[in-house]
Motif scaffolding. Structure first.
Motif, short mmCIF file in Angstrom:
data_model
loop_
_atom_site.label_atom_id
_atom_site.label_comp_id
_atom_site.label_asym_id
_atom_site.label_seq_id
_atom_site.Cartn_x
_atom_site.Cartn_y
_atom_site.Cartn_z
N ASP A 646 0.81 -1.22 0.00
CA ASP A 646 0.00 0.00 0.00
C ASP A 646 0.85 1.27 0.00
O ASP A 646 0.36 2.35 -0.30
N ASN A 647 2.10 1.15 0.38
CA ASN A 647 2.96 2.33 0.45
C ASN A 647 3.75 2.58 -0.83
O ASN A 647 4.41 3.59 -0.99
N ILE A 648 3.74 1.58 -1.71
CA ILE A 648 4.59 1.70 -2.90
C ILE A 648 3.78 2.23 -4.08
O ILE A 648 2.71 1.72 -4.40
N LYS A 649 4.30 3.29 -4.72
CA LYS A 649 3.69 3.74 -5.96
C LYS A 649 4.78 3.75 -7.03
O LYS A 649 5.94 4.07 -6.76
N LEU A 650 4.36 3.36 -8.23
CA LEU A 650 5.35 3.30 -9.30
C LEU A 650 5.73 4.69 -9.79
O LEU A 650 6.80 4.89 -10.36
N ASP A 651 4.83 5.70 -9.56
CA ASP A 651 5.15 7.05 -10.04
C ASP A 651 5.66 7.94 -8.90
O ASP A 651 5.25 9.08 -8.75
N TYR A 652 6.54 7.38 -8.11
CA TYR A 652 7.13 8.12 -6.98
C TYR A 652 7.92 9.32 -7.50
O TYR A 652 8.43 9.32 -8.62
N LYS A 653 8.01 10.35 -6.62
CA LYS A 653 8.82 11.54 -6.96
C LYS A 653 9.73 11.86 -5.79
O LYS A 653 9.27 11.93 -4.66
N LEU A 654 10.99 12.07 -6.05
CA LEU A 654 11.90 12.42 -4.97
C LEU A 654 12.16 13.93 -5.01
O LEU A 654 12.61 14.44 -6.04
N ASN A 655 11.82 14.62 -3.89
CA ASN A 655 12.08 16.06 -3.82
C ASN A 655 13.25 16.34 -2.89
O ASN A 655 13.17 16.10 -1.70
N PHE A 656 14.34 16.81 -3.47
CA PHE A 656 15.54 17.07 -2.67
C PHE A 656 15.46 18.46 -2.09
O PHE A 656 14.82 19.33 -2.68
N PRO A 657 16.09 18.80 -0.95
CA PRO A 657 16.85 17.84 -0.12
C PRO A 657 15.95 16.95 0.71
O PRO A 657 14.83 17.31 1.02
N LEU A 658 16.51 15.80 1.07
CA LEU A 658 15.77 14.82 1.87
C LEU A 658 16.33 14.83 3.29
O LEU A 658 17.43 15.33 3.53
N HIS A 742 3.60 -6.74 -11.49
CA HIS A 742 2.21 -6.81 -11.90
C HIS A 742 1.30 -6.35 -10.74
O HIS A 742 0.41 -5.53 -10.92
N ASP A 743 1.56 -6.86 -9.53
CA ASP A 743 0.70 -6.54 -8.39
C ASP A 743 0.84 -5.08 -7.95
O ASP A 743 -0.06 -4.53 -7.33
N LEU A 744 1.96 -4.47 -8.25
CA LEU A 744 2.11 -3.06 -7.90
C LEU A 744 1.48 -2.16 -8.96
O LEU A 744 1.58 -0.94 -8.89
N GLY A 745 0.88 -2.76 -9.97
CA GLY A 745 0.19 -1.99 -10.99
C GLY A 745 1.06 -1.66 -12.19
O GLY A 745 0.74 -0.76 -12.97
N GLY A 746 2.15 -2.36 -12.35
CA GLY A 746 3.02 -2.11 -13.49
C GLY A 746 2.35 -2.48 -14.80
O GLY A 746 1.59 -3.43 -14.86
N VAL A 747 2.66 -1.72 -15.83
CA VAL A 747 2.09 -1.98 -17.15
C VAL A 747 3.04 -2.90 -17.90
O VAL A 747 4.25 -2.69 -17.88
#
Length: 828
Positions: A646-658, A742-747
RNA sequence: GCUCCAGUGGCGGAAUCGGUAGACGCGUUGGACUUAAAAUCCAAUUGGGCGUAUAACCCAGUGCCAGUUCAAGUCUGGCCUGGAGCACCA
């Protein structure tokens, strides 16, 4: 995604999807650069063994890695399916070799699919099928036209158990490569391929193969066995009947000709009878008869004392006029050089032993600087200066080689000569289950090749496999009689079949155009796909298959069929799979059945384990605990993904600084991507790749242990880490990663995804550990910012409390600073 | 005999350039969870000084002997051991 990992379930599911969608079909046309990854194709013996699993997994991971990196990858498979086991099975069970072979292929195909290998099954080739061996026969005819095939009566290696002749390369320690029976010599008329015409270029072109291991290249070089020397002709002064005969001799030591005290010819030497006096005839005949009886094993024994008998005749040494006797001895080999040896006991250990035994004279011609006068205890074979050698006295022996040979050339009794150990390739086999040699014998016109339009010459079906002492093919009533293509009269077919190594010498070419029924292969296709970019297989083929294939490629290039002259650009020779330190074998009862591993743990575990413990080139010791460990690891990865679904999205975005912790994890991922990519690229070090999978997995777990509630930033970072891990593991754990993707919604398929990229600035830790040494020994480690310059590093090191204590009262002689790494303080 | 490859903890092995020896795993030991087991998790694990906990420190150490270097598992020379290949190839 289920909570627990059920490999058997998901593996079956995805294997079916891949098969139905032809997921690994390779188009001939593509914008992408080509990459050809090839495993040595198997003999369909019945079941896969662990050596196969290792071989095919290595190549499969390479193929998938290259595909993810933007290549159009050709990764085919086929069957080296002619050969004796099928015929033996036919004899024992009264079955047809073809049926036996087909059943084995079907079973092993199922196993290969269970391993999740990414083959393009549309390019499968099977050497025992007429649509393949038609072209093996056609290629034979091309070599025949080119003058590279001939038939001759010769002493050949005969394996009685296999009921057939063998090539030189197939005799190992005097025994048959297949069945270990002692090989005998027989005189037979047989078909040969003139591989010796290519000896020089096969040797030279080893230098064109930087992607091959030195071990294989030196083995081939030794097998070809080039040596440089000279041929000198020695006139016989007292031949019976006053005949004028010369005995030519090959030597690599022309510098020692003034030390010749006798001459030896092989017992099988063609002119030996003309060189024997009537008084010596009986003794010589007896000696020769004895030599004929001896087995290969006896003849090869190094323990054997040298024997020989004098012929009674004498030669004149044209260099100094000396007269010396002729002998025959079996340490001279009829098939090497001229079959005759000039003997210089003082400077050759074999000649020395022989001369000692038979009390023949010795004469020093190269001075031993340590011991100038003595030659009675052993032969002096080191370099030195010539003595007792007329006008060549005082010359260094390596210069003398040239000068003396040139002198003989000028006088007309010598020539410079290069000699090879390699012999022509005997390809006739007196067996059924092979490609028939496409030749007929006409009563009037003699030997005639079968016209190309009549190919294939099919194997007959009406044969008796239980026949003893001759090839089953000769029992056919329909095969032998035919008509001559030239005169139309009666002719008989050649009943010998070809060595299976002929079939396997060109299969890698056929994959480029496997289904072509008009041609052997399309020229454009073969030149597009070949040479093979990466070939993977066992070291046991270092000489046999790899030398024959190199020869075939060169010969076909010279026939105008190919534009390249080396078939395999890079070669990886994988080590053996051992169990408890010794080779897996049925007789030792230490085999591991791949089916059981698939059933108990799944193919992904098998793939992971077979790559994990040793680098590919080294031997690999199978351990049940190791398999268990790999299975646990995959479970650990599975839990990591499923518990975070539930926490994983394939379209994640990293905003620096972390934040610091998130920054560390992101850096860890970049370090892993870089490390894994480099390890695969550099010599396919899969064992360290798998360590890095574990390190990254551990890092994600450790990161997670510090978090109770995940912020948006945390979720993005976690997604980046886990998705990267899945992609990095996808070439190895092919099913698990597909399921997760597949289960994470990958195409589409994970196996269509591009490889991960890394940022050089992030692929390192945010701080560095400065190592401080005193006199080269580590005394302190200090975490510092990486921006420090050399002077600042020096100051940090010198100000360390520990270092101050250690250097107090001593003089600092020198300080060495290695940027971003280390400071070494030299004190007295 | 010649040629090639290798030698690192209890084991498999890691260590781009000479720059923290022992990554990662297996095994072992101890612990947590559990009625118990499995699974999972945590910790220790080159040897020695060292003997009881903890913390720290010191010494030795990559087959052996030398050498080069501020620094050697890594480079050089010589050996030893194991594996592979070739072998009466003139």
């Amino acid at each position: 995604m289920k909570e627990s990992y059920f490999p058997q379930e998901i593996e079956k599911k995805w294997q079916k999807v891949w098969e139905d969608t032809k997921a690994f079909k390779t188009p001939d046309e593509s914008d992408k650069p080509k990459y050809y990854a090839l495993s040595m194709f198997p003999y369909p013996s019945g079941k896969l063994h662990m050596g196969h699993v290792r071989n095919y997994t290595i190549t499969d991971v390479i193929a998938r890695f290259k595909k993810a990196n933007g290549f159009n990858v050709l990764h085919p498979i086929g069957w080296d399916s002619f050969g004796l086991p099928a015929e033996n099975a036919a004899m024992q069970h009264n079955a047809d070799p073809e049926t036996w072979t087909d059943e084995n292929i079907a079973y092993m195909t199922k196993q290969l699919k269970m391993l999740g290998l990414s083959y393009d099954w549309d390019r499968e080739v099977t050497t025992c099928k007429p649509d393949y061996y038609k072209w093996t026969q056609w290629l034979f005819l091309q070599l025949y036209k080119k003058g590279l095939v001939y038939k001759k009566e010769a002493a050949v290696n005969w394996c009685d158990k296999c009921g057939t002749v063998l090539a030189n390369e197939q005799v190992i320690d005097g025994k048959c490569w297949r069945c270990d029976s002692v090989v005998e010599k027989k005189y037979l008329s047989q078909w040969f391929i003139k591989i010796t015409d290519y000896a020089e270029v096969l040797l030279e072109d080893l230098d064109k193969l930087p992607g091959w291991g030195d071990n294989v290249k030196t083995m081939q070089a030794n097998w070809i066995g080039k040596s440089s020397g000279a041929i000198f002709k020695f006139p016989v002064v007292d031949a019976p009947n006053g005949e004028k005969i010369e005995v030519p001799v090959y030597t690599t030591r022309p510098d020692t000709v003034f030390g010749i005290t006798y001459l030896v010819v092989a017992p099988e030497y063609k002119d030996i009878e003309k060189l024997t006096t009537p008084e010596n005839k009986q003794a010589v005949e007896e000696y020769r008869a004895n030599a004929r009886k001896m087995t290969e094993i006896e003849r090869l024994s190094t323990e054997r004392v040298k024997t020989g008998v004098p012929l009674g005749t004498h030669c004149k040494n044209p260099f100094n006029g000396e007269i010396f006797p002729l002998w025959t001895a079996d340490y001279a080999l009829v098939e090497y050089g001229t079959g005759a040896v000039m003997a210089v006991p003082t400077h050759d250990t074999r000649d020395f032993d022989f001369a000692k035994k038979y009390n023949l004279p010795m004469k020093v011609v190269i001075e031993n600087p340590q011991n100038p006068s003595d030659c009675s205890s052993e032969a002096y074979i080191e370099p030195g200066v010539l003595v007792n050698s007329g006008e060549f006295n005082g010359m260094k022996n390596d210069e003398a080689k040239k000068s003396i040979t040139q002198w003989a050339v000028d006088k007309g009794f010598g020539e410079f000569k290069t000699q090879y150990r390699l012999r022509d390739w005997l390809i006739s086999r007196q067996r059924y289950w092979g490609a028939p040699i496409p030749v007929v014998y006409c009563d009037k016109c003699g030997i005639q090749p079968v016209p190309e339009e009549q190919l294939p010459v099919l194997l007959p079906k009406d044969v008796d496999f239980k026949v003893v002492g001759k090839s089953p093919i000769t029992t056919s009533k329909t095969f032998k009689d035919t008509i001559c293509p030239i005169c139309g009269g009666h002719a008989t077919r050649e009943t010998d079949t070809m060595d299976t190594f002929v079939c396997s010498s060109w299969y890698y070419l056929r994959y480029s155009d496997a289904k072509n029924s008009e041609k052997c292969f399309d020229r454009a296709k073969v030149n597009h796909w070949l040479p093979v970019d990466q070939y993977v297989g066992g070291i046991e083929h270092a000489i046999l298959h790899l030398l024959y294939s190199r020869f075939f490629t060169k010969a076909l290039r010279d026939c105008g069929l190919l534009d390249f002259d080396e078939p395999f650009k890079n070669l990886l020779t994988q080590g053996m799979v051992l169990k408890d330190g010794s080779k897996m074998s049925k007789s030792k009862g230490n085999t591991v059945d791949p089916d059981e591993i698939f059933e108990n743990y799944g193919a992904d575990t098998a793939r992971l384990f077979i790559l994990s413990d040793s680098p590919p080139a080294r031997d690999f010791d199978w351990s049940d605990a190791g398999v268990e460990g790999c299975y646990k690891f995959l479970n650990r990865v599975w839990r990591l993904i499923s518990s975070n679904q539930d926490n994983i999205k394939l379209d994640y975005k990293l905003n620096f600084p972390l934040s610091k912790e998130n920054d560390d994890l992101v850096r860890n991922v970049h370090i892993s991507i870089k490390g894994i990519t480099n390890d695969i690229s550099n010599d396919f070090q899969f064992n360290t790749v798998i360590s890095k999978y574990r390190e990254l997995t551990n890092a994600i777990y450790e990161w997670q242990a510090k978090k109770s509630n995940l912020t948006d930033e945390d979720k993005n970072v976690l997604s980046f880490a886990i998705v990267s891990l899945i992609k990095l593991m996808s070439p190895v754990a092919v099913h698990l990663t597909e399921e997760a993707w597949h289960d994470l919604g990958g195409v589409g398929s994970i196996h269509e995804q591009p490889w991960c990229e890394w940022d050089e600035n992030l692929a390192k830790s945010s701080s560095i550990t400065l190592v401080v040494q005193v006199n080269g020994k580590v005394k302190d480690k200090i975490e510092v910012d990486e921006s420090l310059d050399q002077e600042e590093m020096k100051q940090v090191a010198l100000n360390s409390e520990k270092i101050k204590a250690l250097t107090e009262g001593k003089t600092v002689v020198k300080v060495i600073v290695v940027p971003k790494k280390l400071v070494n303080i030299v004190v007295k």
